[in-house]
Design a protein around this motif. Sequence first.
Motif, PDB file in Angstrom:
ATOM      1  N   UNK A  39       0.839  -1.205   0.000  1.00 42.31           N
ATOM      2  CA  UNK A  39       0.000   0.000   0.000  1.00 42.31           C
ATOM      3  C   UNK A  39       0.872   1.251   0.000  1.00 42.31           C
ATOM      4  N   UNK A  40       1.902   1.269   0.834  1.00 44.52           N
ATOM      5  CA  UNK A  40       2.798   2.418   0.893  1.00 44.52           C
ATOM      6  C   UNK A  40       3.492   2.655  -0.439  1.00 44.52           C
ATOM      7  N   UNK A  41       3.977   1.581  -1.054  1.00 44.14           N
ATOM      8  CA  UNK A  41       4.690   1.693  -2.323  1.00 44.14           C
ATOM      9  C   UNK A  41       3.743   2.178  -3.426  1.00 44.14           C
ATOM     10  N   UNK A  42       2.523   1.687  -3.428  1.00 41.00           N
ATOM     11  CA  UNK A  42       1.558   2.131  -4.441  1.00 41.00           C
ATOM     12  C   UNK A  42       1.221   3.610  -4.270  1.00 41.00           C
ATOM     13  N   UNK A  43       1.015   4.038  -3.032  1.00 41.48           N
ATOM     14  CA  UNK A  43       0.765   5.461  -2.779  1.00 41.48           C
ATOM     15  C   UNK A  43       1.962   6.302  -3.228  1.00 41.48           C
ATOM     16  N   UNK A  44       3.136   5.832  -2.916  1.00 42.76           N
ATOM     17  CA  UNK A  44       4.351   6.551  -3.295  1.00 42.76           C
ATOM     18  C   UNK A  44       4.473   6.654  -4.810  1.00 42.76           C
ATOM     19  N   UNK A  45       4.218   5.555  -5.529  1.00 44.89           N
ATOM     20  CA  UNK A  45       4.302   5.593  -6.989  1.00 44.89           C
ATOM     21  C   UNK A  45       3.291   6.584  -7.552  1.00 44.89           C
ATOM     22  N   UNK A  46       2.080   6.533  -7.051  1.00 46.44           N
ATOM     23  CA  UNK A  46       1.034   7.419  -7.557  1.00 46.44           C
ATOM     24  C   UNK A  46       1.440   8.879  -7.397  1.00 46.44           C
ATOM     25  N   UNK A  47       1.952   9.209  -6.239  1.00 50.71           N
ATOM     26  CA  UNK A  47       2.385  10.580  -5.976  1.00 50.71           C
ATOM     27  C   UNK A  47       3.603  10.950  -6.821  1.00 50.71           C
ATOM     28  N   UNK A  48       4.610  10.088  -6.814  1.00 54.66           N
ATOM     29  CA  UNK A  48       5.850  10.368  -7.541  1.00 54.66           C
ATOM     30  C   UNK A  48       5.615  10.449  -9.044  1.00 54.66           C
ATOM     31  N   UNK A  49       4.813   9.547  -9.568  1.00 61.07           N
ATOM     32  CA  UNK A  49       4.612   9.540 -11.019  1.00 61.07           C
ATOM     33  C   UNK A  49       3.889  10.803 -11.481  1.00 61.07           C
ATOM     34  N   UNK A  50       2.935  11.261 -10.705  1.00 61.19           N
ATOM     35  CA  UNK A  50       2.220  12.493 -11.067  1.00 61.19           C
ATOM     36  C   UNK A  50       3.155  13.696 -11.039  1.00 61.19           C
ATOM     37  N   UNK A  51       3.956  13.799  -9.994  1.00 59.89           N
ATOM     38  CA  UNK A  51       4.873  14.943  -9.919  1.00 59.89           C
ATOM     39  C   UNK A  51       5.969  14.836 -10.983  1.00 59.89           C
ATOM     40  N   UNK A  52       6.382  13.624 -11.302  1.00 63.33           N
ATOM     41  CA  UNK A  52       7.390  13.438 -12.352  1.00 63.33           C
ATOM     42  C   UNK A  52       6.846  13.882 -13.701  1.00 63.33           C
ATOM     43  N   UNK A  53       5.610  13.522 -13.996  1.00 69.34           N
ATOM     44  CA  UNK A  53       5.009  13.959 -15.270  1.00 69.34           C
ATOM     45  C   UNK A  53       4.898  15.479 -15.325  1.00 69.34           C
ATOM     46  N   UNK A  54       4.505  16.096 -14.218  1.00 73.23           N
ATOM     47  CA  UNK A  54       4.422  17.562 -14.175  1.00 73.23           C
ATOM     48  C   UNK A  54       5.788  18.187 -14.450  1.00 73.23           C
ATOM     49  N   UNK A  55       6.806  17.658 -13.791  1.00 74.46           N
ATOM     50  CA  UNK A  55       8.168  18.180 -13.999  1.00 74.46           C
ATOM     51  C   UNK A  55       8.635  17.939 -15.427  1.00 74.46           C
ATOM     52  N   UNK A  56       8.313  16.788 -15.980  1.00 74.90           N
ATOM     53  CA  UNK A  56       8.718  16.452 -17.346  1.00 74.90           C
ATOM     54  C   UNK A  56       8.125  17.444 -18.343  1.00 74.90           C
ATOM     55  N   UNK A  57       6.885  17.842 -18.120  1.00 75.15           N
ATOM     56  CA  UNK A  57       6.217  18.774 -19.031  1.00 75.15           C
ATOM     57  C   UNK A  57       6.820  20.175 -18.959  1.00 75.15           C
ATOM     58  N   UNK A  58       7.307  20.552 -17.797  1.00 76.65           N
ATOM     59  CA  UNK A  58       7.815  21.917 -17.643  1.00 76.65           C
ATOM     60  C   UNK A  58       9.331  22.032 -17.798  1.00 76.65           C
ATOM     61  N   UNK A  59      10.008  20.908 -17.848  1.00 78.24           N
ATOM     62  CA  UNK A  59      11.481  20.908 -17.924  1.00 78.24           C
ATOM     63  C   UNK A  59      11.952  21.046 -19.366  1.00 78.24           C
TER      64      UNK A  59
END
Length: 120
Positions: A36-56
Motif C-alpha cells: 500500500x505504501x509503495x503504491x501510494x508513493x508511486x502514484x504521488x511520484x509519477x504524477x509529480x514526475x510527469x508535471x516536472x517532465x512537461x515543464x522541464x
Amino acid sequence: MAYASQARVAGRTGPEAPIDLVQLATNTLGNRDLEVQVLHLFKSQSSSTLDRLMSESDTSVRLDLVHTLKGSARAIGAERVAVVCESLEQMMTAHPDAETGGLTAAVDEVNAYIRDLLES
C-alpha cells in the motif's frame, strides 16, 4: 488491500492488468502494508514526475526523470509504463522534444488502477 479487492478492480487481474500484483508482492516480500505504501508513493511520484517532465527544458534532466520513473514502475510491476519509459528514453536521445503523451496515458492508467485497488 485484500485478495478480493484484486478481483474487483474492473475484473483486471492477471497479464492484462496495468500492475503485475504478483511482482508487486514479490518486491514487497508479501507485506501488504508495504504494498500500500509503495503504491501510494508511486502514484504521488509519477504524477509529480510527469508535471516536472512537461515543464522541464533541459534534456538531461528530462532523461533522468524518465529513467527514474522507469525504475519506479518496474518496482511495482507496472511493466507497460517501464517499456514506454524505455522507448521514450531512446527517442529523447535523438529528439529531445519527443512527445510524452504515451507515457502520460500509461501512467494515468496505472494510477487509476491503483486508486481502484486501494479504494476496494
